[in-house]
Design a protein around this motif. Structure first.
Motif, PDB file in Angstrom:
ATOM      1  N   GLN A   9       0.604  -0.976  -0.062  1.00 30.94           N
ATOM      2  CA  GLN A   9      -0.102   0.078  -0.280  1.00 30.94           C
ATOM      3  C   GLN A   9       0.848   1.264   0.133  1.00 30.94           C
ATOM      4  OE1 GLN A   9      -2.805   0.132   3.296  1.00 30.94           O
ATOM      5  NE2 GLN A   9      -3.763   2.086   2.686  1.00 30.94           N
ATOM      6  N   ARG A  10       1.999   1.202   0.825  1.00 31.72           N
ATOM      7  CA  ARG A  10       3.038   2.386   0.834  1.00 31.72           C
ATOM      8  C   ARG A  10       3.689   2.536  -0.717  1.00 31.72           C
ATOM      9  NH1 ARG A  10       7.983   3.969   1.346  1.00 31.72           N
ATOM     10  NH2 ARG A  10       8.518   5.841   2.719  1.00 31.72           N
ATOM     11  N   MET A  11       3.806   1.571  -1.329  1.00 31.15           N
ATOM     12  CA  MET A  11       4.582   1.708  -2.728  1.00 31.15           C
ATOM     13  C   MET A  11       3.479   2.163  -3.328  1.00 31.15           C
ATOM     14  SD  MET A  11       6.556  -1.909  -2.891  1.00 31.15           S
ATOM     15  CE  MET A  11       7.118  -1.629  -4.579  1.00 31.15           C
ATOM     16  N   LEU A  12       2.141   1.957  -3.265  1.00 32.53           N
ATOM     17  CA  LEU A  12       1.134   2.554  -4.301  1.00 32.53           C
ATOM     18  C   LEU A  12       0.808   3.735  -3.862  1.00 32.53           C
ATOM     19  CD1 LEU A  12      -1.625  -0.523  -4.482  1.00 32.53           C
ATOM     20  CD2 LEU A  12       0.340   0.336  -6.193  1.00 32.53           C
ATOM     21  N   LEU A  13       0.993   4.161  -2.670  1.00 28.34           N
ATOM     22  CA  LEU A  13       0.858   5.796  -2.373  1.00 28.34           C
ATOM     23  C   LEU A  13       1.949   6.597  -2.716  1.00 28.34           C
ATOM     24  CD1 LEU A  13      -0.612   5.290   1.443  1.00 28.34           C
ATOM     25  CD2 LEU A  13      -1.845   6.269  -0.836  1.00 28.34           C
ATOM     26  N   ALA A  14       3.212   5.952  -2.945  1.00 27.43           N
ATOM     27  CA  ALA A  14       4.380   6.529  -3.397  1.00 27.43           C
ATOM     28  C   ALA A  14       4.462   6.913  -4.663  1.00 27.43           C
ATOM     29  CB  ALA A  14       5.629   5.845  -2.726  1.00 27.43           C
ATOM     30  N   LEU A  15       3.728   5.942  -5.474  1.00 27.99           N
ATOM     31  CA  LEU A  15       3.670   5.992  -6.726  1.00 27.99           C
ATOM     32  C   LEU A  15       2.632   7.088  -7.202  1.00 27.99           C
ATOM     33  CD1 LEU A  15       4.232   4.745  -9.705  1.00 27.99           C
ATOM     34  CD2 LEU A  15       2.300   3.296  -9.313  1.00 27.99           C
ATOM     35  N   ASP A  16       1.508   7.179  -6.336  1.00 29.08           N
ATOM     36  CA  ASP A  16       0.617   8.460  -6.450  1.00 29.08           C
ATOM     37  C   ASP A  16       1.388   9.646  -6.286  1.00 29.08           C
ATOM     38  OD1 ASP A  16      -1.431   6.713  -7.368  1.00 29.08           O
ATOM     39  OD2 ASP A  16      -2.382   6.494  -5.471  1.00 29.08           O
TER      40      ASP A  16
END
Length: 695
Positions: free
Chosen positions: A296-303
């Motif tokens: 989830q953190r990786m997806l948020l970092a992507l956003d």
């Protein structure tokens, strides 16, 4: 009126007259002179051509060169020069109408008719030619001004066009408006991306707190290495797609923006599937929940990265649009300057074009008015010559001259204030005039000779008669009395009158003493060359017999004085002077005292108490002014008897009122006119014989 009678128009008539006689040798209006007879056929033809040119072009004759002088001399020989034509022509307006009448008087009726017709025709031709010439010059000026302003307007329009092309300007307003819309859209996108960035940043910070525990880190790092490489590639691809989507939104290409957004969503889903697969492979791991948080953190970092890249791009575009807005503002200012210049040039061009149109309208009206100047009646040679008016002119001139002479004489006599007769002097001073004496020439001033022998001189004879008349009138004031003769004006001849009256009294065997009390000039003393003893006599230094000097006449004695600025009262005390003057009358029948003027010296005023009477001398031709009247009033109130006046230097023709008609040869009209001037009209027509001398 003035233009018809001007020299340019009259010169054209002179050219036409000369051309007529050259074209008709021997049959001209006037006989040919030797100058015409000496002309060869070639010279005659050349002159006709030159005169035709002058008439057609309305050009004046150049008298500074030989050819012009030759033509002018030929006109003078025939009497056709402009001055002669002007003298024989009379141009006048008929009442208050617009019609002009031309009258020409000459010895030849055909010549008169020709001059009148040519004058009318050539005037109309000259008038129209000058009007068209003047209007042509003016319209050329306006056309040139319009052309210059049109060139100026085109030049400024080209400058604006080149400026727009060089700066790729189609419509600055619409272009600026589009930029404003883009700025608004970018601002909105910036707000949305900032919100996304901050939301992702906040969630990542929260997850970082949870994931601070490092347990299980080695388990997951091996499997995430490959995933990180895939995520990095996906980020770059999503960043590019997101930039293209933003540009499509700004350009209003919504279909392309939707397509790009769909691609971004597919790429995101693909990346999410990859991360989920990795989590599925690690399901047996007891730390799967931690791995989900990391995913989830990786997806948020992507956003967050996607939002950061979008913000960078949006800020760069906003800066570019701001620079573009400033550039458009500068270009708009330059364009406005060009537009204002074009507007001014256009208004100037339209104003000059309007003036040109107005002038053309005025020109047409002027041409129409010039066309209305026409000759409505041709001159015809009269059948009978005009009657001669020379006798009538002579009679009118004579009557006018006679009337003018009468009016002039009346005006001169009415406004002439000088004293000429005894009656005028008596009316002016309201005092009697005892006598008048004519003006004598230098060769007539020998008083002893005047009384000693008879003379045929009319002036001397009249003077003797008038002196005797004066003696009779003044005898009551001279018999045993002391008489002062003075004046109020210079050069009245009072010394001469004193001597003349003394001789007149001496002729009657009266013993006369002449006292020279005029110590400013002592002319009496100098005339008789007597001893200047008055001052010594008054001071008592000598006796009266010692002071008195004899003259060539046995009954005339002179008491002379010396020239000085002293007055009578300054010479001796008043009582002594009074006794001295009382002694004067004891040995003489009459004492005549020649004194100074009343206005120049005080001596006469100091003499008044020592005399019995005073008489004032006036000269004819002078004006009795206010000062003279004031002095007369003063003498009337003085302690002496002011008896009256004597008028000297009277013109000979003015003494007839007292002396009588002089023995002159006068025609009957002159005698009648003289009586009219003297106011005796009745006597003028009754008096039909020659005037006799009145003694």
């Amino acid at each position: 009126m003035e233009l018809i009678n001007s020299r340019p128009v009259i010169s054209l008539v002179s050219f036409s007259l000369l051309r007529h006689d050259l074209q008709n040798p021997g049959r001209g209006f006037r006989p040919d002179t030797p100058e015409f007879e000496d002309l060869t056929p070639t010279a005659r033809a050349s002159l006709i051509d030159s005169l035709t040119y002058y008439i057609d072009s309305t050009q004046p004759l150049d008298l500074t060169e030989g050819y012009g002088l030759t033509v002018y001399n030929l006109m003078v020989a025939k009497g056709y020069e402009p001055e002669a034509v002007t003298n024989r022509s009379r141009i006048q307006r008929l009442g208050q109408s617009d019609y002009i009448q031309i009258l020409v008087e000459s010895e030849n009726p055909r010549l008169s008719a020709f001059i009148a017709n040519e004058l009318a025709d050539l005037f109309i031709k000259f008038y129209r030619f000058r009007q068209n010439q003047l209007l042509g010059v003016n319209i050329d000026f306006y056309l040139e001004q319009v052309r210059l302003r049109e060139i100026q307007l085109d030049e400024r329009s080209r400058r604006l066009q080149n400026f727009k092309v060089a700066n790729s300007i189609t419509n600055l307003y619409e272009q600026t408006k589009a930029i404003a819309v883009q700025v608004s859209d970018f601002e909105y996108l910036r707000q949305m991306e900032t919100r996304t960035y901050r939301g992702a940043e906040s969630l990542i910070d929260s997850l970082d707190v949870v994931l601070t525990d490092n347990s299980g880190r080695d388990f997951t790092e091996g499997r995430q290495a490959a995933l990180n490489a895939q995520v990095a590639a996906s980020r770059r691809q999503m960043s590019e797609l997101n930039r293209r989507r933003v540009n499509a939104v700004i350009r209003g290409e919504m279909a392309l923006a939707d397509e790009l957004e769909q691609q971004v969503a597919e790429l995101r889903d693909l990346l999410h599937v990859s991360v989920s697969n990795m989590n599925t492979q690690a399901i047996a791991d007891p730390r799967v929940a931690r791995e989900q948080l990391i995913t989830q953190r990786m997806l948020l970092a992507l956003d967050r990265e996607q939002a950061r890249q979008a913000l960078i791009y949006i800020d760069r575009e906003l800066q570019r649009l701001a620079n573009l807005t400033r550039e458009f503002a500068r270009l708009e200012a330059i364009q406005d300057t060009y537009v204002r210049e074009i507007d001014l040039a256009e208004r100037d061009y339209l104003s000059m074009l309007d003036r040109l149109n107005q002038f053309r309208l005025t020109q047409q009206q002027t041409i129409n008015s010039g066309a209305q100047v026409e000759q409505i009646e041709r001159a015809m040679p009269p059948r009978d010559p005009l009657p001669s008016k020379k006798i009538l002119i002579i009679l009118v001139a004579g009557a006018g001259s006679f009337g003018f002479a009468l009016v002039s004489v009346f005006v001169i006599e009415y406004f002439d204030l000088t004293i000429k007769t005894a009656r005028q002097l008596a009316n002016a001073l309201e005092k009697p005039v005892f006598g008048i004496i004519p003006g004598l020439e230098d060769d007539e001033l020998d008083i002893p000779a005047m009384f000693a022998q008879s003379s045929s001189n009319l002036t001397i004879k009249a003077t003797l008669s008038l002196v005797r008349h004066l003696r009779s009138n003044t005898l009551p004031y001279t018999e045993g009395r002391r008489l002062i003769i003075s004046s109020t004006q210079p050069k009245t001849g009072k010394t001469f009158l004193s001597i003349l009256l003394s001789y007149a009294l001496a002729q009657t065997s009266r013993k006369v003493l002449l006292v020279d009390a005029n110590m400013l000039s002592n002319k009496l003393t100098q005339t008789f060359q007597s001893e200047p003893a008055l001052e010594r006599y008054l001071r008592g230094e000598i006796s009266l017999d010692e002071a008195v000097s004899p003259t060539t006449h046995e009954n005339i004695f002179v008491l002379g004085c010396d020239i000085s600025n002293l007055t009578i009262n300054e010479i001796a005390p008043k009582a002594q002077v009074e006794r001295a003057f009382e002694q004067l009358i004891e040995g003489y029948d009459s004492v005549i005292i020649d004194s100074t003027m009343l206005v120049k010296h005080n001596n006469t005023r100091e003499l008044l108490p020592f005399a019995d009477s005073i008489i004032l001398a006036f000269a004819a031709g002078e004006v009795v002014n206010g000062l003279d009247r004031e002095l007369v009033v003063e003498l009337n109130e003085a302690p002496i008897s002011f008896e009256g006046c004597i008028l000297n230097k009277v013109e000979l023709n003015q003494i007839e009122d007292v002396y009588g008609e002089l023995n002159k040869k006068r025609s009957y009209p002159r005698r009648v006119f003289k009586q009219i001037i003297r106011g005796n009209i009745k006597g003028a027509f009754r008096f039909k014989r020659a005037a006799d001398q009145i003694d």
